[in-house]
Design a protein around this motif. Sequence first.
Motif, short mmCIF file in Angstrom:
data_model
loop_
_atom_site.label_atom_id
_atom_site.label_comp_id
_atom_site.label_asym_id
_atom_site.label_seq_id
_atom_site.Cartn_x
_atom_site.Cartn_y
_atom_site.Cartn_z
N ALA A 89 13.16 -0.63 7.09
CA ALA A 89 12.54 -0.49 8.42
C ALA A 89 12.15 0.94 8.75
O ALA A 89 11.23 1.16 9.54
CB ALA A 89 13.50 -1.03 9.48
N SER A 90 12.80 1.92 8.14
CA SER A 90 12.45 3.31 8.45
C SER A 90 11.08 3.70 7.90
O SER A 90 10.56 4.76 8.23
CB SER A 90 13.53 4.27 7.94
N PHE A 91 10.49 2.83 7.07
CA PHE A 91 9.15 3.10 6.55
C PHE A 91 8.05 2.61 7.50
O PHE A 91 6.88 2.88 7.31
CB PHE A 91 8.97 2.45 5.17
N GLN A 92 8.43 1.93 8.56
CA GLN A 92 7.48 1.31 9.48
C GLN A 92 6.44 2.28 10.03
O GLN A 92 5.25 1.97 10.06
CB GLN A 92 8.24 0.65 10.63
N THR A 93 6.86 3.45 10.44
CA THR A 93 5.92 4.44 10.99
C THR A 93 4.87 4.84 9.96
O THR A 93 3.69 4.94 10.26
CB THR A 93 6.67 5.70 11.45
N HIS A 94 5.31 5.03 8.73
CA HIS A 94 4.40 5.43 7.67
C HIS A 94 3.46 4.28 7.29
O HIS A 94 2.28 4.50 7.03
CB HIS A 94 5.18 5.90 6.44
N LEU A 95 4.00 3.08 7.28
CA LEU A 95 3.17 1.91 6.98
C LEU A 95 2.08 1.74 8.04
O LEU A 95 0.94 1.42 7.71
CB LEU A 95 4.01 0.64 6.88
N ALA A 96 2.42 2.01 9.28
CA ALA A 96 1.42 1.91 10.35
C ALA A 96 0.25 2.88 10.11
O ALA A 96 -0.90 2.57 10.39
CB ALA A 96 2.06 2.19 11.71
N GLN A 97 0.55 4.03 9.53
CA GLN A 97 -0.49 5.01 9.21
C GLN A 97 -1.35 4.54 8.04
O GLN A 97 -2.57 4.76 8.03
CB GLN A 97 0.16 6.35 8.87
N LEU A 98 -0.75 3.88 7.06
CA LEU A 98 -1.46 3.50 5.84
C LEU A 98 -2.12 2.12 5.92
O LEU A 98 -3.12 1.87 5.24
CB LEU A 98 -0.49 3.51 4.66
N PHE A 99 -1.55 1.22 6.72
CA PHE A 99 -1.99 -0.16 6.71
C PHE A 99 -3.48 -0.37 6.97
O PHE A 99 -4.13 -1.15 6.27
CB PHE A 99 -1.15 -0.99 7.68
N PRO A 100 -4.08 0.33 7.93
CA PRO A 100 -5.54 0.13 8.14
C PRO A 100 -6.36 0.47 6.90
O PRO A 100 -7.37 -0.19 6.60
CB PRO A 100 -5.87 1.08 9.29
N HIS A 101 -5.92 1.47 6.14
CA HIS A 101 -6.63 1.86 4.93
C HIS A 101 -6.42 0.85 3.81
O HIS A 101 -7.32 0.61 3.00
CB HIS A 101 -6.21 3.26 4.48
N ILE A 102 -5.23 0.24 3.78
CA ILE A 102 -4.96 -0.81 2.80
C ILE A 102 -5.81 -2.04 3.11
O ILE A 102 -6.39 -2.65 2.21
CB ILE A 102 -3.46 -1.17 2.79
N LEU A 103 -5.91 -2.39 4.38
CA LEU A 103 -6.69 -3.55 4.79
C LEU A 103 -8.17 -3.43 4.38
O LEU A 103 -8.82 -4.45 4.13
CB LEU A 103 -6.59 -3.77 6.30
N ALA A 104 -8.65 -2.23 4.31
CA ALA A 104 -10.05 -2.02 3.92
C ALA A 104 -10.33 -2.57 2.51
O ALA A 104 -11.46 -2.85 2.18
CB ALA A 104 -10.40 -0.54 3.99
N TYR A 105 -9.28 -2.72 1.72
CA TYR A 105 -9.44 -3.22 0.35
C TYR A 105 -9.18 -4.71 0.22
O TYR A 105 -9.31 -5.28 -0.85
CB TYR A 105 -8.50 -2.46 -0.61
#
Length: 109
Positions: A89-105
């Motif tokens: 769960a402590s990765f949640q903040t970082h995932l929020a930053q990366l997720f939009p860029h992952i979705l682009a693929y």
Amino acid sequence: LCCQGVSEILRTIGPACLELMPVAISGVNLRPTDRKTLLEILVNVSSLLLRKKVRCQRVRQEDEDDEEHELLIDHVTDCIIAAAKALGASFQTHLAQLFPHILAYSDAS
């Protein structure tokens, strides 16, 4: 590839390697004097790679080999997944930053 190595280290050692090892870097879009943890570097570099902001990606953009780029993105997402598993769960903040860029693929189905 470096991403494969990072993923394997994360699976083997776990979160300690990301949270406890500050390193001095001279990296992409980061000042050489910055002190960053490996987690911060992983997130920053992953974000740059996902957005095609790394110099080698921009130079090759016109005649880019789709297979090679797909392989790179696969390895980047493997690193992100390994970090998420290691940190939970402590990765949640970082995932929020990366997720939009992952979705682009993601494929539009």
